[in-house]
Design a protein around this motif. Structure first.
Motif, PDB file in Angstrom:
ATOM      1  N   HIS A   1      21.873  93.663  55.398  1.00  0.00           N
ATOM      2  CA  HIS A   1      21.459  92.311  56.024  1.00  0.00           C
ATOM      3  C   HIS A   1      20.250  92.168  56.755  1.00  0.00           C
ATOM      4  O   HIS A   1      19.389  91.372  56.350  1.00  0.00           O
ATOM      5  CB  HIS A   1      22.466  91.747  57.225  1.00  0.00           C
ATOM      6  N   VAL A   2      19.829  93.329  57.273  1.00  0.00           N
ATOM      7  CA  VAL A   2      18.568  93.317  58.032  1.00  0.00           C
ATOM      8  C   VAL A   2      17.398  93.356  56.829  1.00  0.00           C
ATOM      9  O   VAL A   2      16.491  92.642  57.242  1.00  0.00           O
ATOM     10  CB  VAL A   2      18.464  94.579  59.120  1.00  0.00           C
ATOM     11  N   TRP A   3      17.848  94.267  55.941  1.00  0.00           N
ATOM     12  CA  TRP A   3      16.708  94.326  54.916  1.00  0.00           C
ATOM     13  C   TRP A   3      16.567  93.363  54.285  1.00  0.00           C
ATOM     14  O   TRP A   3      15.410  92.544  53.941  1.00  0.00           O
ATOM     15  CB  TRP A   3      16.983  95.467  54.111  1.00  0.00           C
ATOM     16  N   ARG A   4      17.502  92.168  53.779  1.00  0.00           N
ATOM     17  CA  ARG A   4      17.190  91.132  53.346  1.00  0.00           C
ATOM     18  C   ARG A   4      16.501  89.975  54.003  1.00  0.00           C
ATOM     19  O   ARG A   4      16.111  89.225  53.611  1.00  0.00           O
ATOM     20  CB  ARG A   4      18.719  90.553  52.889  1.00  0.00           C
ATOM     21  N   GLU A   5      16.909  90.136  55.467  1.00  0.00           N
ATOM     22  CA  GLU A   5      16.061  89.145  56.589  1.00  0.00           C
ATOM     23  C   GLU A   5      14.892  89.989  57.086  1.00  0.00           C
ATOM     24  O   GLU A   5      14.672  89.702  58.272  1.00  0.00           O
ATOM     25  CB  GLU A   5      17.037  88.894  57.475  1.00  0.00           C
ATOM     26  N   LYS A   6      14.424  90.796  56.194  1.00  0.00           N
ATOM     27  CA  LYS A   6      13.151  91.423  56.901  1.00  0.00           C
ATOM     28  C   LYS A   6      11.978  90.585  57.444  1.00  0.00           C
ATOM     29  O   LYS A   6      11.448  90.756  58.138  1.00  0.00           O
ATOM     30  CB  LYS A   6      12.506  92.623  55.996  1.00  0.00           C
ATOM     31  N   LEU A   7      11.923  89.689  56.673  1.00  0.00           N
ATOM     32  CA  LEU A   7      10.995  88.513  56.983  1.00  0.00           C
ATOM     33  C   LEU A   7      11.357  87.819  58.362  1.00  0.00           C
ATOM     34  O   LEU A   7      10.312  87.957  59.341  1.00  0.00           O
ATOM     35  CB  LEU A   7      10.487  87.579  56.093  1.00  0.00           C
ATOM     36  N   THR A   8      12.372  87.544  58.577  1.00  0.00           N
ATOM     37  CA  THR A   8      12.740  86.838  59.906  1.00  0.00           C
ATOM     38  C   THR A   8      12.678  87.840  60.847  1.00  0.00           C
ATOM     39  O   THR A   8      12.459  87.550  61.888  1.00  0.00           O
ATOM     40  CB  THR A   8      14.195  86.698  59.623  1.00  0.00           C
TER      41      THR A   8
ATOM     42  N   LEU B   1      15.495  81.544  71.706  1.00  0.00           N
ATOM     43  CA  LEU B   1      15.553  80.467  71.300  1.00  0.00           C
ATOM     44  C   LEU B   1      14.609  79.686  70.120  1.00  0.00           C
ATOM     45  O   LEU B   1      14.871  79.261  69.145  1.00  0.00           O
ATOM     46  CB  LEU B   1      15.549  79.277  72.301  1.00  0.00           C
ATOM     47  N   VAL B   2      13.156  80.143  70.488  1.00  0.00           N
ATOM     48  CA  VAL B   2      12.088  79.878  69.631  1.00  0.00           C
ATOM     49  C   VAL B   2      12.378  80.602  68.280  1.00  0.00           C
ATOM     50  O   VAL B   2      12.239  80.011  67.160  1.00  0.00           O
ATOM     51  CB  VAL B   2      10.939  80.017  70.186  1.00  0.00           C
ATOM     52  N   ALA B   3      12.646  82.070  68.299  1.00  0.00           N
ATOM     53  CA  ALA B   3      12.862  82.649  67.130  1.00  0.00           C
ATOM     54  C   ALA B   3      13.966  82.096  66.291  1.00  0.00           C
ATOM     55  O   ALA B   3      13.866  82.081  65.006  1.00  0.00           O
ATOM     56  CB  ALA B   3      12.971  84.259  67.331  1.00  0.00           C
TER      57      ALA B   3
ATOM     58  N   PRO C   1      24.366  85.998  59.921  1.00  0.00           N
ATOM     59  CA  PRO C   1      23.880  87.145  60.396  1.00  0.00           C
ATOM     60  C   PRO C   1      22.443  87.084  60.813  1.00  0.00           C
ATOM     61  O   PRO C   1      21.675  87.592  61.600  1.00  0.00           O
ATOM     62  CB  PRO C   1      23.961  88.205  59.213  1.00  0.00           C
ATOM     63  N   ALA C   2      21.657  86.261  60.003  1.00  0.00           N
ATOM     64  CA  ALA C   2      20.246  86.147  60.327  1.00  0.00           C
ATOM     65  C   ALA C   2      19.888  85.541  61.569  1.00  0.00           C
ATOM     66  O   ALA C   2      18.784  85.792  62.461  1.00  0.00           O
ATOM     67  CB  ALA C   2      19.470  85.120  59.310  1.00  0.00           C
ATOM     68  N   GLY C   3      20.700  84.606  62.304  1.00  0.00           N
ATOM     69  CA  GLY C   3      20.642  84.199  63.558  1.00  0.00           C
ATOM     70  C   GLY C   3      20.703  85.096  64.659  1.00  0.00           C
ATOM     71  O   GLY C   3      19.972  85.307  65.471  1.00  0.00           O
ATOM     72  N   VAL C   4      21.565  86.007  64.363  1.00  0.00           N
ATOM     73  CA  VAL C   4      21.700  87.280  65.635  1.00  0.00           C
ATOM     74  C   VAL C   4      20.607  88.319  65.152  1.00  0.00           C
ATOM     75  O   VAL C   4      19.632  88.559  66.315  1.00  0.00           O
ATOM     76  CB  VAL C   4      23.069  88.395  65.096  1.00  0.00           C
ATOM     77  N   ILE C   5      20.111  88.219  64.077  1.00  0.00           N
ATOM     78  CA  ILE C   5      18.744  89.107  63.917  1.00  0.00           C
ATOM     79  C   ILE C   5      17.433  88.479  64.472  1.00  0.00           C
ATOM     80  O   ILE C   5      16.890  89.245  65.244  1.00  0.00           O
ATOM     81  CB  ILE C   5      18.402  89.190  62.017  1.00  0.00           C
ATOM     82  N   ALA C   6      17.369  87.318  64.281  1.00  0.00           N
ATOM     83  CA  ALA C   6      16.164  86.580  65.093  1.00  0.00           C
ATOM     84  C   ALA C   6      16.306  86.731  66.305  1.00  0.00           C
ATOM     85  O   ALA C   6      15.266  87.006  67.117  1.00  0.00           O
ATOM     86  CB  ALA C   6      16.157  85.094  64.604  1.00  0.00           C
ATOM     87  N   SER C   7      17.319  86.261  67.055  1.00  0.00           N
ATOM     88  CA  SER C   7      17.464  86.346  68.605  1.00  0.00           C
ATOM     89  C   SER C   7      17.279  87.728  68.923  1.00  0.00           C
ATOM     90  O   SER C   7      16.610  87.906  70.045  1.00  0.00           O
ATOM     91  CB  SER C   7      18.849  85.845  68.991  1.00  0.00           C
ATOM     92  N   GLU C   8      17.992  88.418  68.492  1.00  0.00           N
ATOM     93  CA  GLU C   8      17.952  89.933  69.237  1.00  0.00           C
ATOM     94  C   GLU C   8      16.586  90.563  68.977  1.00  0.00           C
ATOM     95  O   GLU C   8      16.317  91.344  69.687  1.00  0.00           O
ATOM     96  CB  GLU C   8      19.201  90.798  68.723  1.00  0.00           C
ATOM     97  N   SER C   9      16.005  90.510  67.959  1.00  0.00           N
ATOM     98  CA  SER C   9      14.625  91.354  67.541  1.00  0.00           C
ATOM     99  C   SER C   9      13.754  90.562  68.646  1.00  0.00           C
ATOM    100  O   SER C   9      12.730  91.482  69.140  1.00  0.00           O
ATOM    101  CB  SER C   9      14.461  91.110  66.100  1.00  0.00           C
ATOM    102  N   SER C  10      13.605  89.378  68.535  1.00  0.00           N
ATOM    103  CA  SER C  10      12.722  88.843  69.504  1.00  0.00           C
ATOM    104  C   SER C  10      12.752  88.909  70.889  1.00  0.00           C
ATOM    105  O   SER C  10      11.790  89.382  71.685  1.00  0.00           O
ATOM    106  CB  SER C  10      12.769  86.982  69.263  1.00  0.00           C
ATOM    107  N   ASN C  11      14.131  89.066  71.297  1.00  0.00           N
ATOM    108  CA  ASN C  11      14.185  89.346  72.840  1.00  0.00           C
ATOM    109  C   ASN C  11      13.797  90.678  73.198  1.00  0.00           C
ATOM    110  O   ASN C  11      13.200  90.843  74.451  1.00  0.00           O
ATOM    111  CB  ASN C  11      15.732  88.876  73.493  1.00  0.00           C
ATOM    112  N   ASN C  12      14.137  91.723  72.359  1.00  0.00           N
ATOM    113  CA  ASN C  12      13.567  92.966  72.696  1.00  0.00           C
ATOM    114  C   ASN C  12      12.215  93.364  72.681  1.00  0.00           C
ATOM    115  O   ASN C  12      11.573  94.117  73.215  1.00  0.00           O
ATOM    116  CB  ASN C  12      14.509  94.177  72.097  1.00  0.00           C
ATOM    117  N   ALA C  13      11.633  92.258  71.864  1.00  0.00           N
ATOM    118  CA  ALA C  13      10.303  92.195  71.496  1.00  0.00           C
ATOM    119  C   ALA C  13       9.364  91.918  72.769  1.00  0.00           C
ATOM    120  O   ALA C  13       8.334  92.289  73.265  1.00  0.00           O
ATOM    121  CB  ALA C  13       9.721  91.536  70.448  1.00  0.00           C
ATOM    122  N   THR C  14      10.077  91.182  73.662  1.00  0.00           N
ATOM    123  CA  THR C  14       9.482  90.550  74.778  1.00  0.00           C
ATOM    124  C   THR C  14       9.118  91.646  75.867  1.00  0.00           C
ATOM    125  O   THR C  14       8.253  91.637  76.924  1.00  0.00           O
ATOM    126  CB  THR C  14      10.368  89.506  75.468  1.00  0.00           C
ATOM    127  N   VAL C  15       9.958  92.874  75.944  1.00  0.00           N
ATOM    128  CA  VAL C  15       9.711  93.775  76.673  1.00  0.00           C
ATOM    129  C   VAL C  15       8.533  94.444  76.743  1.00  0.00           C
ATOM    130  O   VAL C  15       7.651  94.590  77.475  1.00  0.00           O
ATOM    131  CB  VAL C  15      10.792  95.008  76.503  1.00  0.00           C
TER     132      VAL C  15
END
Lengths: 317, 499, 156
Positions: B241-248, B272-274, B293-307
């Motif tokens: 799933h993550v690989w398919r959504e690598k752009l996201t 929210l923006v992601a 699944p792409a929704g979870v990927i977008a939200s979770e990758s962006s919030n940890n990037a804020t750290v």
């Protein structure tokens, strides 16, 4: 009747005696130190600076907890309902505890707070970014006189020490400037560095936090701040402005005077510690020493000052 | 830099990173306990440590807490920390249909990836990127908030009018209490309790979790669909799933890094923006909001990037990028370490050791997160309803109390929960309300500040419409609002032509 | 529109309530000392009133959404749940954290119980409840140093 009176007398004597005895043993366990703001603010930082010295000098822990809300009002409204045994203490701040009850009913009154010690203040200061054309305070006032209203200051909050300093400075210097309130010193500093405003009404602590990205033009202190020996005070420049955000420690009203005085003494001892002073001054803070018995006079003088400026600034009717 | 790499690899630092991430994940998973609080609790512990150890421990617990927020979001429909709001939107539907284990693993992979992107930005580009923090003025924050509010269009399924009304309701609720930028007391109905306003975390718990519980007690049906066979971590599937959504993934991580740098925004806005970006660029066949699944990927990758992003202005400018950064800044001050422009040159070893430490902590989150996530999922799924309901209800009460150590917040949380449940029954969903609550203060402060400055400089129009970044955000908002409609029209027309 | 789709009375009444809230907000803004604090809530309140009015108009014309279907499910349990939560929150400052937590945990357990009670189940559930309550109590009160309410009734 007689019996009752006697019992009451005995009770009073025992109570007084036990209070003295309690004061002698004080502190016998850890103190709960409530900060009426969230973690990470200056009130938190100064409490954290006191923490290790308290442990070292008096052998007990100072446990910091937070009760934020309403700019501190939630905590202060609750203070007098807490147990008055000296083991619950709370940070108090000026101008907050003067202005909040004056503005509206917030659940406490200024003179209901039993302050044990005012231990430091963060002096107001005018800060500009390093590339600003204003090199001195005279440059800044000249610009303001030539362009009324166009000198834009950022600052932390309305009705805050920053805002009141701006109001008083405008009056004393005979200028008209614009004050833009930001949420906290961090946001105000960001606006300054980003060039959104001409200058900031900040604190000496902003000067140390921003380092060489910013320049302090003047500080609102009696004497120059040891950390900024080259920065003049407003007084030197002919403007009678000494102000800032004062921080102290209060106890619930029901706390026996003996304990309140003992606590006052203890905080005084920490304040007198050379290493503590160095840490505070390095951080940009400035020391004051107002023990419990001088609190009433101090608060009266400050109240007058703050209320007058607040009326001027249109925050108080 | 290599020397610092070795310094970060000492056993002490690795153990601190591991403990920090595990503790942080557990704290973040409990609704009410935020990353800020997790870090604040640690502060006294760090006094006795050398600065680099202290920083690594705090950084690890911070990143762990942001990730842990996904647990409650997926399993209970309640963001464990505000950063995980967007994770609920697709994470909970996934769990409901029996894919909770998959969602948990995907969240872990995405969080680790996002965290690494953020930490890499901190490692390599910190000084230049810190300029982003400064280029955002009041007008930009105002337009950013407006862009965020335009998400209502995407979030309000069914009725757009009801979504807009919910958003406006949330914006008004965000005004309750002492105004941030003036000193007026607003919309308190004369109550002392409301003077401190509606706490966002309390509101999140109420609006998201209480309705779930109310519905849970009303029927004997199970909370989540139980898996029929042992499926393990479903790591391969999650990877696919993550690989398919690598752009996201990459786009969301970059959004997270940038939003993290902005001192006025934070993990919740980033998520929210992601999420909306992922949704806007959805491929055919993806159904966001229904367990995509792409929704979870977008939200979770962006919030940890804020750290990592948030540490950039913190360390370079001495301006905290996110609320936990403010606490870390304070702890460093007590240590006698001054953050600021000179830190990267004078104390380079400490800084780079810390950044590498943060990186390793993020990587350690993979095994730690997978194990803890698996355990959390299994216990929630296996728990009988008669224990699950009181346990979660109890957690919401104690967690809400712990935000400000205040019982009033608990009452507000429950009342808002009931309001949210009633509104939800009639088609006014929780997500637009929450969007209003979070973006309200950003929009209002940005507007009033920009207005005041604009009036003082006698250039009100230029203030709002004459600044390049503002213009960019405005155009982008219009584009994301109207492009779906235009694309739809174009498709219909070409379909007609073909016929 | 098919005949079996009921009109969205609930949504419309919510719209009326939201209009009321918006009107209250506009009334509230008239009392502020600083005009800066009135701009935003007033604008938003007007927006809220406008959007909700449009919805009402659409609804009156009979073109609004179909009503949400009322799920079955037990109303007594729903109401009991909310009541227990609220009572627990209000009682906590007086009675103290632990007693309230234990009592509300037990009550909620009964509200959420759909299977038959057996001795074995009761024992396991009560044990689990105790572990959860005291586990969280330890985590918050001791490890995270959250000052949990001790109860005014039982103090001095």
């Amino acid at each position: 009747m007689n019996f009752i009176r006697r019992t009451m007398f005995t009770a009073a004597v025992t109570l007084a005696a036990s209070a003295a005895a309690v004061a002698a043993d004080y502190p016998g366990k850890a103190l709960d130190y409530i900060i009426p703001f969230g973690p990470g603010g200056e009130s938190d930082i100064t409490a954290r600076l006191q923490q290790p010295f308290f442990k070292e000098k008096f052998g007990q822990d100072l446990v910091v907890s937070y009760k934020p809300g309403g700019g501190g009002a939630v905590g202060w409204a609750e203070l007098n309902r807490l147990t008055g045994d000296g083991y619950t203490i709370m940070g108090v701040n000026l101008p907050h505890i003067v202005l909040q009850p004056a503005q509206k009913d917030v659940g406490y009154k200024t003179d209901e707070l039993a302050v044990a010690y005012w231990f430091h203040y963060t002096p107001d200061a005018i800060v500009v970014s390093a590339d600003s054309p204003f090199k001195t305070l005279a440059d800044l006032t000249k610009f303001a006189k030539d362009n009324p209203g166009k000198l834009v200051f950022s600052g932390s909050g309305k009705g805050s020490a920053n805002h009141l300093a701006q109001v008083r400075f405008d009056k004393l210097a005979g200028i008209k400037s614009t004050y833009v309130a930001f949420k906290g010193t961090g946001a105000s500093n960001t606006a300054l560095l980003g060039g959104q405003v001409n200058a900031a009404w900040g604190y000496t602590t902003s000067g140390t936090a921003l380092g060489d990205k910013a320049r302090v033009l003047a500080v609102a202190m009696e004497k120059r701040h040891p950390k900024f020996p080259d920065v003049p005070t407003f007084k030197e420049l002919g403007i009678d402005l000494v102000s800032g955000a004062y921080r102290g420690i209060a106890v619930p009203k029901s706390t026996p005077d003996e304990i309140r005085n003992k606590l006052s003494e203890m905080i005084g001892k920490i304040n007198a510690d050379a290493e503590f002073q160095k840490k505070m001054i390095d951080g940009g803070f400035a020391m004051v020493d107002v023990p419990a018995d001088k609190n009433a006079d101090f608060l009266k003088a400050k109240s007058q000052e703050f209320i007058e400026a607040a009326k001027e600034g249109g925050i108080l009717k | 830099m290599l020397q610092s790499l070795a310094a970060a690899l000492t056993p002490v630092n690795l153990v601190l990173a591991l403990l920090g991430v595990a503790a942080g994940t557990a704290i973040g998973a409990i609704p009410g306990l935020t990353a800020t609080m997790a870090v604040a609790v640690l502060v006294p512990l760090t006094f006795t440590m050398p600065p680099e150890n202290a920083l690594i421990l705090m950084g690890a617990i911070y990143t762990g807490a942001i990730y842990g927020g996904a647990y409650a979001a997926i399993l209970l429909n309640t963001p464990g920390t505000p950063s995980a709001i967007a994770t609920t939107l697709d994470g909970f539907p996934m769990a409901k249909r029996g894919d909770g284990d998959l969602a948990m693993t995907i969240a872990c992979l995405a969080s680790v990836a996002g965290g690494i992107v953020g930490a890499l930005a901190l490692l390599t580009l910190a000084p230049p990127l810190s300029k982003v923090a400064l280029s955002f003025g009041p007008a930009e924050y105002f337009w950013l908030a407006i862009f965020g509010l335009s998400l209502i269009a995407a979030l309000s399924e069914g009725s757009l009018l009801k979504g807009l009304a919910g958003g406006a309701f949330g914006l008004l609720v965000s005004c309750v209490g002492v105004a941030e930028i003036s000193a007026d007391v607003r919309l308190t109905f004369g109550s002392h309790t409301l003077i401190s306003g509606i706490n966002v975390v309390a509101a999140l718990i109420g609006l998201f979790c209480i309705p779930v519980l109310i519905d849970l007690v009303s029927t004997p049906e199970r909370h989540l669909k139980i898996e029929t066979e042992q499926r393990g971590f479903r790591l391969g599937e999650a990877f696919a799933h993550v690989w398919r959504e690598k752009l996201t993934l990459i786009r969301s991580s970059m959004i997270g890094t940038i939003v993290g740098i902005l001192p006025g925004a934070g993990g919740s806005v980033a998520g929210l923006v992601a999420y909306s970006e992922a949704r806007r660029t959805a491929k055919p066949g993806q159904s966001f909001g229904k367990g995509e699944p792409a929704g979870v990927i977008a939200s979770e990758s962006s919030n940890n990037a804020t750290v990592g992003g948030g540490f950039i202005p913190t360390l370079v400018l001495g301006i905290p990028g996110t609320p936990p950064d403010a606490v870390i800044l304070g702890a460093l001050l007590v240590q006698g370490l001054r953050t600021g422009p000179s830190l990267f040159t004078e104390k380079a070893t400490i800084v780079y050791t810390f950044i590498w430490g943060l990186m390793f902590a993020t990587i350690l989150m993979l095994p730690v997160g997978l194990l803890l996530g698996r355990y959390a999922y299994k216990s929630i799924v296996a728990m009988p309803k008669a224990i699950l309901v009181p346990a979660v209800a109890f957690m919401t009460i104690i967690g809400t109390y712990a935000i400000n150590n205040n019982v009033s917040d608990v009452v507000i949380m429950i009342v808002l929960g009931v309001i949210g449940w009633v509104l939800g029954r009639f088609g006014y969903l929780a997500s637009p309300i929450v969007l209003g609550l979070i973006l309200g203060p950003i929009a209002e402060q940005g507007f009033v500040q920009a207005w005041t400055i604009g009036v003082a400089r006698e250039d009100l129009f230029g203030m709002f419409f004459g600044r390049p970044i503002s213009l960019g955000i405005i155009l982008f908002t219009l584009f994301s609002l109207f492009s779906p409609i235009l694309i739809e029209k174009w498709k219909r027309r070409s379909a007609l032509n073909e016929r | 529109m098919s005949a079996d789709q009921k009109r969205d009375y609930g949504g419309a009444s919510m719209a009326v309530l939201l209009i009321g809230f918006g009107a209250f907000a506009i009334y509230d803004t008239t009392g502020y000392a600083d005009p800066d604090s009135a701009v935003f809530p007033r604008t938003v309140a007007m927006g809220l009133i406008a959007v909700s009015s449009v919805y009402l108009t659409v609804w009156l014309m009979g073109r609004a959404d179909a009503a949400t279907v009322w799920e079955r499910g037990s109303w007594p349990r729903r109401l009991a749940f909310v009541a227990v939560m609220l009572i627990a929150a209000f009682a906590m400052p007086w009675i103290g954290f632990v007693p309230v937590a234990l009592a509300s945990f037990g009550l909620l357990m009964m509200i959420a119980m759909f299977d038959a009670w057996t001795l074995r189940r009761a024992a396991i559930y009560i044990l689990a409840g105790l572990i959860i309550v005291f586990g969280f109590y330890g985590l918050f009160g001791w490890l995270l140093q959250v000052p949990l309410p001790r109860g005014w009734l039982f103090q001095g």
